[in-house]
Design a protein around this motif. Structure first.
Motif, short mmCIF file in Angstrom:
data_model
loop_
_atom_site.label_atom_id
_atom_site.label_comp_id
_atom_site.label_asym_id
_atom_site.label_seq_id
_atom_site.Cartn_x
_atom_site.Cartn_y
_atom_site.Cartn_z
N ASP A 126 0.79 -21.20 -0.98
CA ASP A 126 0.78 -20.42 -2.22
C ASP A 126 -0.53 -19.66 -2.37
OD1 ASP A 126 3.28 -21.41 -2.96
OD2 ASP A 126 2.44 -23.08 -4.11
N PHE A 127 -1.64 -20.38 -2.21
CA PHE A 127 -2.96 -19.75 -2.33
C PHE A 127 -3.17 -18.69 -1.26
CE2 PHE A 127 -4.02 -23.38 -5.05
CZ PHE A 127 -4.94 -22.83 -5.94
N LEU A 128 -2.75 -19.00 -0.03
CA LEU A 128 -2.98 -18.06 1.08
C LEU A 128 -2.19 -16.77 0.90
CD1 LEU A 128 -4.30 -17.39 3.75
CD2 LEU A 128 -2.47 -18.65 4.91
N ILE A 129 -0.95 -16.87 0.45
CA ILE A 129 -0.13 -15.67 0.22
C ILE A 129 -0.81 -14.74 -0.78
CG2 ILE A 129 2.02 -14.84 -0.82
CD1 ILE A 129 3.37 -17.36 0.40
N LEU A 130 -1.29 -15.31 -1.87
CA LEU A 130 -1.95 -14.49 -2.89
C LEU A 130 -3.29 -13.95 -2.39
CD1 LEU A 130 -1.11 -16.60 -6.06
CD2 LEU A 130 -0.20 -14.36 -5.43
N ALA A 131 -3.98 -14.72 -1.53
CA ALA A 131 -5.24 -14.23 -0.95
C ALA A 131 -4.99 -13.03 -0.04
CB ALA A 131 -5.92 -15.35 -0.18
N ILE A 132 -3.90 -13.06 0.68
CA ILE A 132 -3.55 -11.93 1.56
C ILE A 132 -3.26 -10.68 0.72
CG2 ILE A 132 -1.82 -11.04 3.17
CD1 ILE A 132 -1.61 -13.92 4.28
N ILE A 133 -2.53 -10.87 -0.38
CA ILE A 133 -2.26 -9.73 -1.28
C ILE A 133 -3.57 -9.19 -1.86
CG2 ILE A 133 -1.15 -9.03 -3.45
CD1 ILE A 133 1.00 -11.15 -2.89
N ALA A 134 -4.45 -10.11 -2.27
CA ALA A 134 -5.75 -9.71 -2.82
C ALA A 134 -6.60 -8.98 -1.79
CB ALA A 134 -6.50 -10.94 -3.34
N GLY A 135 -6.53 -9.44 -0.55
CA GLY A 135 -7.34 -8.86 0.50
C GLY A 135 -6.84 -7.53 1.02
N THR A 136 -5.59 -7.21 0.76
CA THR A 136 -5.03 -5.94 1.23
C THR A 136 -4.88 -4.95 0.06
OG1 THR A 136 -2.82 -6.94 1.08
CG2 THR A 136 -3.88 -6.93 3.24
N ALA A 137 -3.88 -5.19 -0.77
CA ALA A 137 -3.64 -4.28 -1.90
C ALA A 137 -4.81 -4.27 -2.87
CB ALA A 137 -2.36 -4.70 -2.63
N GLY A 138 -5.38 -5.46 -3.14
CA GLY A 138 -6.48 -5.53 -4.09
C GLY A 138 -7.70 -4.76 -3.64
N MET A 139 -8.07 -4.91 -2.38
CA MET A 139 -9.26 -4.21 -1.88
C MET A 139 -9.02 -2.71 -1.72
SD MET A 139 -11.67 -6.34 -1.86
CE MET A 139 -10.87 -7.06 -3.30
N ALA A 140 -7.75 -2.31 -1.48
CA ALA A 140 -7.44 -0.88 -1.45
C ALA A 140 -7.70 -0.26 -2.82
CB ALA A 140 -5.98 -0.68 -1.04
N LEU A 141 -7.34 -1.00 -3.87
CA LEU A 141 -7.60 -0.51 -5.23
C LEU A 141 -9.11 -0.46 -5.51
CD1 LEU A 141 -4.84 -2.33 -7.33
CD2 LEU A 141 -4.93 0.10 -6.72
N LEU A 142 -9.85 -1.48 -5.09
CA LEU A 142 -11.29 -1.51 -5.33
C LEU A 142 -11.98 -0.30 -4.72
CD1 LEU A 142 -13.89 -2.86 -6.28
CD2 LEU A 142 -13.89 -4.21 -4.17
N SER A 143 -11.50 0.17 -3.59
CA SER A 143 -12.13 1.32 -2.92
C SER A 143 -12.08 2.59 -3.77
CB SER A 143 -11.47 1.58 -1.57
OG SER A 143 -10.13 2.03 -1.73
N LEU A 144 -11.19 2.64 -4.77
CA LEU A 144 -11.11 3.81 -5.64
C LEU A 144 -12.42 4.05 -6.38
CD1 LEU A 144 -7.57 3.30 -7.26
CD2 LEU A 144 -8.19 4.96 -5.49
N ALA A 145 -13.14 2.98 -6.69
CA ALA A 145 -14.42 3.11 -7.40
C ALA A 145 -15.43 3.89 -6.57
CB ALA A 145 -14.97 1.74 -7.77
N GLY A 146 -15.36 3.74 -5.26
CA GLY A 146 -16.29 4.45 -4.40
C GLY A 146 -15.89 5.88 -4.13
N TRP A 147 -14.59 6.13 -4.02
CA TRP A 147 -14.11 7.44 -3.58
C TRP A 147 -13.63 8.35 -4.70
CZ3 TRP A 147 -15.33 8.71 1.23
CH2 TRP A 147 -15.55 7.69 2.15
N LYS A 148 -13.31 7.80 -5.87
CA LYS A 148 -12.70 8.61 -6.92
C LYS A 148 -13.50 8.64 -8.23
CE LYS A 148 -9.14 9.78 -4.44
NZ LYS A 148 -8.93 11.20 -4.05
N THR A 149 -14.76 8.26 -8.19
CA THR A 149 -15.60 8.34 -9.38
C THR A 149 -16.87 9.13 -9.05
OG1 THR A 149 -16.81 6.30 -8.87
CG2 THR A 149 -14.79 6.09 -10.19
N LYS A 150 -17.69 9.38 -10.08
CA LYS A 150 -18.93 10.12 -9.90
C LYS A 150 -20.06 9.43 -10.67
CE LYS A 150 -16.61 14.60 -9.41
NZ LYS A 150 -16.45 15.96 -9.98
#
Length: 490
Positions: free
Chosen positions: A198-222
């Motif tokens: 259970d924990f690992l499945i959610l960690a994989i989601i966090a590590g893929t989709a979650g980190m893709a979203l986090l990258s928006l702060a670097g590329w889409k802000t000023k």
């Protein structure tokens, strides 16, 4: 005063950028929620099978390391000068290593499924958690520093912070929502997926989709607030922090209020080991969650009546009163009548949700004010060091409360033993009562200590208005002397 009013009316940050900043925080929080509060303690003790004493020691040791690590990272950020700014470059690259670290943190029980040595598990726990903390710091400090650098306008900053907190509450909160349902499914035999999976499945989601979203702060802000050409040294950064009286008072308040976070640790154990129904937290929290989202609309109106200092004091006092009443009213029902307990906790969470939402915005905004204050006094901006305090205090609070909460488990008579390949709870005669008290009244009584520093906090009213007025004029002058021009207007 008129200059401050004019500055507030200018909007530099558009809707798309606010959304990008908000979704970035949601991606980060999705993974962080698996580590926050009692879930990390539950994972290491009940799922990974590591003794509570070892878990408590590890979390405390690495929590102490964070007291050094975060300010150092903040100082490094304050020295950074690139064409992308001083904060965004870190947000561009950190999602990738943080993705790997998040997955590996929760992969331990699967990787070491056949390991019989507790020592091996403890070593894995130390290494994986240290690496995760290291990369999380590299992302978290500049992310919250960006909430001030994104605009010179206080109203813009409030919108950016509110967007980050609101969207992260909806999307980031899905990780724990899914986790408690999945844990109940595993415990009740609804599916054959284990707790560790259970924990690992959610960690994989966090590590893929979650980190893709986090990258928006670097590329889409000023970054729009002009930085000085001079790069401050690490030592200068620390000196500025200690000379920043309002910031030091905020730090002191948060440190004194650390033990109030015991509530989140024992909430996890209350639903898991007293009610034996992890997903009960979902319907109990639902009314408060909905109301909490609406509270974001009330913040501007509340700020017209009360200053930030008054709001913080109201928050602390109200939590104490409500939690005390809930504890007393639930004494006869906390482990026997889920209907009565659900009603009591619904009411508590409904009231708390108002203050939780405010607490997501106001303290961050106040640290931004202290950055402006020191720029007003010294001419130097220190978002990195100042916001390292926000992340450091957040992690210190989590580390100390999780470590202390885990260390208290044997004291209150709760332990886990291996039975048939699963960790089964063993409880003492009064364990449930102790958990109920540590979930409700005790943390918020201790949290009253956080009021004391705010009795000396004076960065409010006319003083704050003058600082904003003076800085509005100074930034216009500074922008003319810095290569690249001044603030951008969208």
């Amino acid at each position: 005063m008129s200059e401050v009013k004019e500055e507030k009316e200018v909007r530099y940050v558009g809707v798309r950028e606010n959304l990008a900043y908000g979704f970035a925080n949601a991606g980060q929080v999705f993974g962080y929620n698996l580590v926050a509060g009692g879930y990390l303690s539950l994972f290491f003790t009940k799922v990974f099978g590591i003794p509570g004493e070892a878990v408590a020691t590890m979390i405390l040791i690495l929590g102490i390391w964070d007291t050094i690590n975060d300010p150092i990272m903040g100082s490094v950020i304050d020295k950074t000068r690139t064409r992308f700014g001083k904060l965004r470059p870190y947000l561009m690259f950190v999602p990738i290593p943080l993705s790997v670290a998040t997955i590996m943190l929760f992969a331990g029980p699967e990787i070491l499924a056949d390991a019989k040595s507790t020592t091996v598990k403890i070593i894995y726990m130390y290494i994986s958690y240290f690496i995760w903390e290291f990369f999380y710091t590299i992302g978290d400090v500049p992310f919250w520093g960006l909430s001030t650098a994104i605009s010179p306008s206080p109203s813009d900053r409030t919108r950016a912070i509110s967007s980050a907190r609101l969207i992260s509450g909806v999307i980031g909160g899905l990780s724990t929502t899914l986790l408690v349902v999945m844990m109940d499914f595993s415990n009740k035999g609804v599916w054959k997926i284990t707790l560790s999976q259970d924990f690992l499945i959610l960690a994989i989601i966090a590590g893929t989709a979650g980190m893709a979203l986090l990258s928006l702060a670097g590329w889409k802000t000023k970054e729009r607030v002009v930085q000085s050409v001079k790069e401050p040294s690490v030592i200068e950064g620390f000196k500025v922090m200690f000379r920043n009286k309002p910031l030091m008072l905020i730090i002191a308040s948060n440190v004194l209020g650390t033990l109030s976070s015991l509530a989140s640790v024992f909430q996890t154990y209350y639903y898991s080991e007293v009610l034996d129904l992890n997903s009960a937290v979902l319907w109990i929290n639902l009314p408060g969650t909905i109301f909490g989202y609406l509270t974001y609309l009330l913040i501007p109106k509340l700020k017209k009546r009360l200053d930030n200092r008054q709001i913080v004091l109201l928050n602390l006092g109200s939590r104490f009163v409500v939690s005390t009443l809930v504890f007393l009213l639930g004494l006869k029902f906390y482990n026997s009548n889920i209907v009565v307990i659900s009603v009591l906790l619904m009411v508590q969470n409904f009231i708390f949700s108002f203050f939780n939402t405010i607490n997501m915005v106001i303290p961050t905004e106040m640290i931004g004010d202290t950055v402006d204050y020191m720029e007003w006094k010294t001419g130097e901006r220190n978002e990195g060091v100042s916001f390292s305090v926000l992340t450091f205090v957040s992690k210190l609070t989590g580390s100390v409360s999780t470590s202390l909460g885990t260390a208290l488990l044997p004291v209150i008579g709760l332990s886990f033993v291996n039975s048939g390949g699963q960790q089964v709870a063993v409880k003492g005669e009064h364990t449930d009562l102790y958990i109920w008290a540590l979930f409700t009244v005790i943390p918020y009584t201790l949290g009253l200590l956080a009021m004391v520093p705010y009795l000396f906090y004076d960065l409010t009213g006319d003083k704050l208005m003058k600082i904003r007025s003076d800085m509005a004029q100074r930034r216009k002058e500074l922008s003319k002397s810095v290569s690249g021009g001044g603030v951008e207007n969208e």
